[in-house]
Design a protein around this motif. Sequence first.
Motif, short mmCIF file in Angstrom:
data_model
loop_
_atom_site.label_atom_id
_atom_site.label_comp_id
_atom_site.label_asym_id
_atom_site.label_seq_id
_atom_site.Cartn_x
_atom_site.Cartn_y
_atom_site.Cartn_z
N GLU A 42 2.62 -5.03 14.80
CA GLU A 42 3.44 -6.07 14.14
C GLU A 42 3.15 -6.72 12.99
OE1 GLU A 42 0.57 -7.53 17.54
OE2 GLU A 42 1.72 -5.77 16.92
N SER A 43 1.82 -6.20 12.26
CA SER A 43 1.40 -6.82 11.31
C SER A 43 1.42 -5.82 10.10
CB SER A 43 -0.27 -7.08 11.26
OG SER A 43 -0.44 -8.20 12.28
N ILE A 44 2.19 -4.73 10.49
CA ILE A 44 2.65 -3.66 9.13
C ILE A 44 4.05 -3.68 9.07
CG2 ILE A 44 2.31 -1.36 8.82
CD1 ILE A 44 -0.10 -1.05 10.72
N LEU A 45 4.59 -4.15 7.91
CA LEU A 45 5.95 -3.43 7.45
C LEU A 45 6.05 -2.38 6.63
CD1 LEU A 45 6.41 -7.24 5.79
CD2 LEU A 45 6.87 -6.35 8.25
N ILE A 46 7.21 -1.61 6.88
CA ILE A 46 7.42 -0.29 6.34
C ILE A 46 8.56 -0.39 5.16
CG2 ILE A 46 8.02 2.12 6.74
CD1 ILE A 46 6.69 1.81 9.51
N SER A 47 8.33 0.43 4.23
CA SER A 47 9.31 0.75 3.16
C SER A 47 9.17 -0.24 1.87
CB SER A 47 10.77 0.91 3.43
OG SER A 47 10.80 2.07 4.35
N ASN A 48 7.98 -0.24 1.35
CA ASN A 48 7.60 -1.49 0.16
C ASN A 48 8.15 -1.01 -1.05
OD1 ASN A 48 5.83 0.50 -0.41
ND2 ASN A 48 4.20 -1.10 -0.64
N LEU A 49 8.63 0.26 -1.36
CA LEU A 49 9.00 0.81 -2.51
C LEU A 49 10.40 1.24 -2.77
CD1 LEU A 49 5.61 2.72 -3.46
CD2 LEU A 49 6.46 0.43 -4.55
N HIS B 100 -0.85 -9.16 6.49
CA HIS B 100 -0.17 -8.10 6.89
C HIS B 100 -0.40 -6.93 5.73
CE1 HIS B 100 1.93 -11.33 8.93
NE2 HIS B 100 2.59 -10.73 9.49
N LEU B 101 0.06 -5.57 6.09
CA LEU B 101 0.06 -4.63 5.02
C LEU B 101 1.55 -4.31 4.99
CD1 LEU B 101 -2.97 -2.44 5.49
CD2 LEU B 101 -2.53 -4.32 4.10
N PHE B 102 2.16 -4.12 3.83
CA PHE B 102 3.58 -3.58 3.48
C PHE B 102 3.46 -2.35 2.92
CE2 PHE B 102 7.85 -4.91 1.29
CZ PHE B 102 8.45 -4.18 2.15
N VAL B 103 3.62 -1.24 3.72
CA VAL B 103 3.22 0.18 3.42
C VAL B 103 4.46 0.92 2.70
CG1 VAL B 103 1.25 0.20 4.94
CG2 VAL B 103 3.54 1.11 5.65
N ALA B 104 4.23 1.92 2.26
CA ALA B 104 5.49 2.69 1.49
C ALA B 104 6.28 3.61 2.69
CB ALA B 104 4.94 3.64 0.45
N GLY B 105 5.35 4.17 3.56
CA GLY B 105 5.99 5.05 4.62
C GLY B 105 5.48 5.45 5.82
N SER C 261 0.77 -1.23 0.12
CA SER C 261 0.13 -0.05 0.04
C SER C 261 0.94 1.23 0.02
CB SER C 261 -0.85 0.01 1.23
OG SER C 261 -1.49 1.10 1.47
N ASP C 262 0.52 2.15 -0.78
CA ASP C 262 1.24 3.52 -0.90
C ASP C 262 0.10 4.41 -0.55
OD1 ASP C 262 -0.20 3.73 -3.17
OD2 ASP C 262 1.29 4.30 -4.60
N THR C 263 -0.88 4.17 -0.02
CA THR C 263 -2.12 5.12 0.24
C THR C 263 -1.98 5.98 1.47
OG1 THR C 263 -3.56 3.42 -1.19
CG2 THR C 263 -4.67 5.20 0.19
N GLN C 264 -2.20 7.11 1.32
CA GLN C 264 -2.32 7.95 2.42
C GLN C 264 -3.75 7.96 2.79
OE1 GLN C 264 -0.48 11.96 1.77
NE2 GLN C 264 0.70 11.26 0.32
N PHE C 265 -3.96 8.25 4.17
CA PHE C 265 -5.39 8.41 4.63
C PHE C 265 -5.78 9.78 4.36
CE2 PHE C 265 -8.69 9.42 7.72
CZ PHE C 265 -9.66 8.46 7.56
N ARG C 266 -6.86 9.98 3.65
CA ARG C 266 -7.51 11.33 3.17
C ARG C 266 -8.70 11.49 3.80
NH1 ARG C 266 -5.88 9.09 -1.29
NH2 ARG C 266 -8.03 9.17 -1.83
N GLY C 267 -9.41 10.48 4.44
CA GLY C 267 -10.83 10.73 4.84
C GLY C 267 -11.80 10.52 3.78
N LYS C 268 -13.04 11.07 3.67
CA LYS C 268 -13.91 11.01 2.77
C LYS C 268 -14.28 9.41 2.43
CE LYS C 268 -12.48 15.15 0.31
NZ LYS C 268 -11.93 15.68 -0.96
N TYR D 161 1.65 4.28 7.27
CA TYR D 161 1.39 3.62 8.11
C TYR D 161 0.19 4.15 8.84
CZ TYR D 161 2.62 1.80 12.75
OH TYR D 161 2.30 1.27 14.20
N GLY D 162 -0.11 5.34 8.92
CA GLY D 162 -1.41 5.94 9.63
C GLY D 162 -2.59 5.14 8.98
N TYR D 163 -2.62 4.97 7.94
CA TYR D 163 -3.73 4.49 7.36
C TYR D 163 -3.85 2.81 7.57
CZ TYR D 163 -7.44 3.53 3.56
OH TYR D 163 -8.50 3.19 2.82
N ALA D 164 -2.80 2.40 7.48
CA ALA D 164 -2.90 0.90 7.78
C ALA D 164 -3.22 0.67 9.19
CB ALA D 164 -1.37 0.31 7.68
#
Length: 345
Positions: free
Chosen positions: A151-158, A131-136, A105-112, A140-143
Motif C-alpha cells: 500500500e506504500s508503493i504507487l506504479i507508473s511514475n513515468l 512511499h515509493l512511486f515506481v515505473a513498472g 524510482s525506475d530502478t530494477q533489482f539486479r543484486g550486487k 515494484y520488485g525492488y521496492a
Amino acid sequence: MQNILIFYSEYMPYTHVVVLELVKLKYCVHVVRRTEGNETPYVAKETKGICFYSRSEYNSVDKLLQLYHEVEPVLILTSGWMDALYNKTCKQLKSNTEIPIIAGSDTQFRGKSQWINVLLSPFRHRKWFTHLFVAGIWQYGYARRLGFKKESILISNLSADVELFQQVDIAAKEKNYPKNLLFIGRYNSVKGLIPLMKAWDSIEDKQGWKLTLVGNGPLKKKLSRYDVELLDFRRQEELMEITQNAGCLILPSSFEPWALVLHEASAAGLPIIASDICGAVPYFVINGYNGCTFSHKRKDDLKKKIEKVINMKEQELVEWSLNSRKLSSRITPEIVAKTLVSIRY
C-alpha cells in the motif's frame, strides 16, 4: 489552490508533461531542479501554475526547509535517492510532518551492491520516504525488497508525451512504408550501439533499409565511422517528425532501468526491437504483436531480430504500428499525475 513540492535532478520533457497535468488538477507545482551539468539542453517554458527553483541556490537543508514552510505543500515528490541533500531534507520532514513524501524510482533489482540498500533501507529509505512511486512491475520488485509495503508503493511514475507522439500519421505509411531503422538515446556503451553497428554491418541484404541514430554522447566520433545517419539531440517536436519517417525503433541496450523512448515509439506507432533488459518492455513490447525482444546475452540474437523486421511485408509492419499505438495508452501523463495525487484520498 494547493501546492505540490518537487525535488528533482534534471527536469526533462517527460517530467514537464506530468507537471502540466498536475496544474490541470488545480495544483500549483513548485520544482527545485538542477540547472547546471545536465546531459541534455532542454529548458522548460515558463508556465502558469509552475514555479522553478535552482538546485544550486537551494543548496542546504535549511534553505529547502524554508521553501517547504513557504509553500506548505500537500505532498512532496523527489526524483529518487541519489541526491544526499534531498534525502536529508526528506528525513527531517518525515519526522516532523504528516504529509506524504514520495520518491520516484525506475530502478530494477539486479543484486550486487543493491543488497546494501536492502540491508540499510530501515535506516535510510524508510526513514526518508513514506512511499515509493515506481515505473513498472520490475521496479515494484525492488521496492518490495526495500521493505515498502504494497500500500506504500504507487506504479507508473513515468510517461511519454503521448498526445504529441500520437500525431504521427500511421495511415500515411501505408502507401510507402519508410524503411528506416531508428535509434534515439545517449551515444554511450550501455546503449549497445557498437554491437548494433556490428550486427547491422553483418547483414548483407538490408532490403533497402537504412539506420539512423539520434542523440549525443561520448561514442559519437566512433559511430561516425559506420555507414549510418547520425543526428544530434532533437527537441520533442522534432523527434515526432523524425518518427514519422521511421519504420521501426531499435533499442539494443545492455543496461536500461526503464527506457521512456519505448513509450514514445509506441505512441508514435512504431514497431519496436528492444533488448530484453529494458524495464519498459512489459508495457510497450509484445513479441509478435508490435515488435520483438532479443536476448542481451546472445550475440547473434540482435541480428536475427533485425533481419526478421526488415524482411516483413509492409502490411505486417503497418499492423504492428497500429498495435504499438494501442499499447501506448497503458500509461499517460494524466494517469501518472492522478496516480500521484491519489495518495491523498
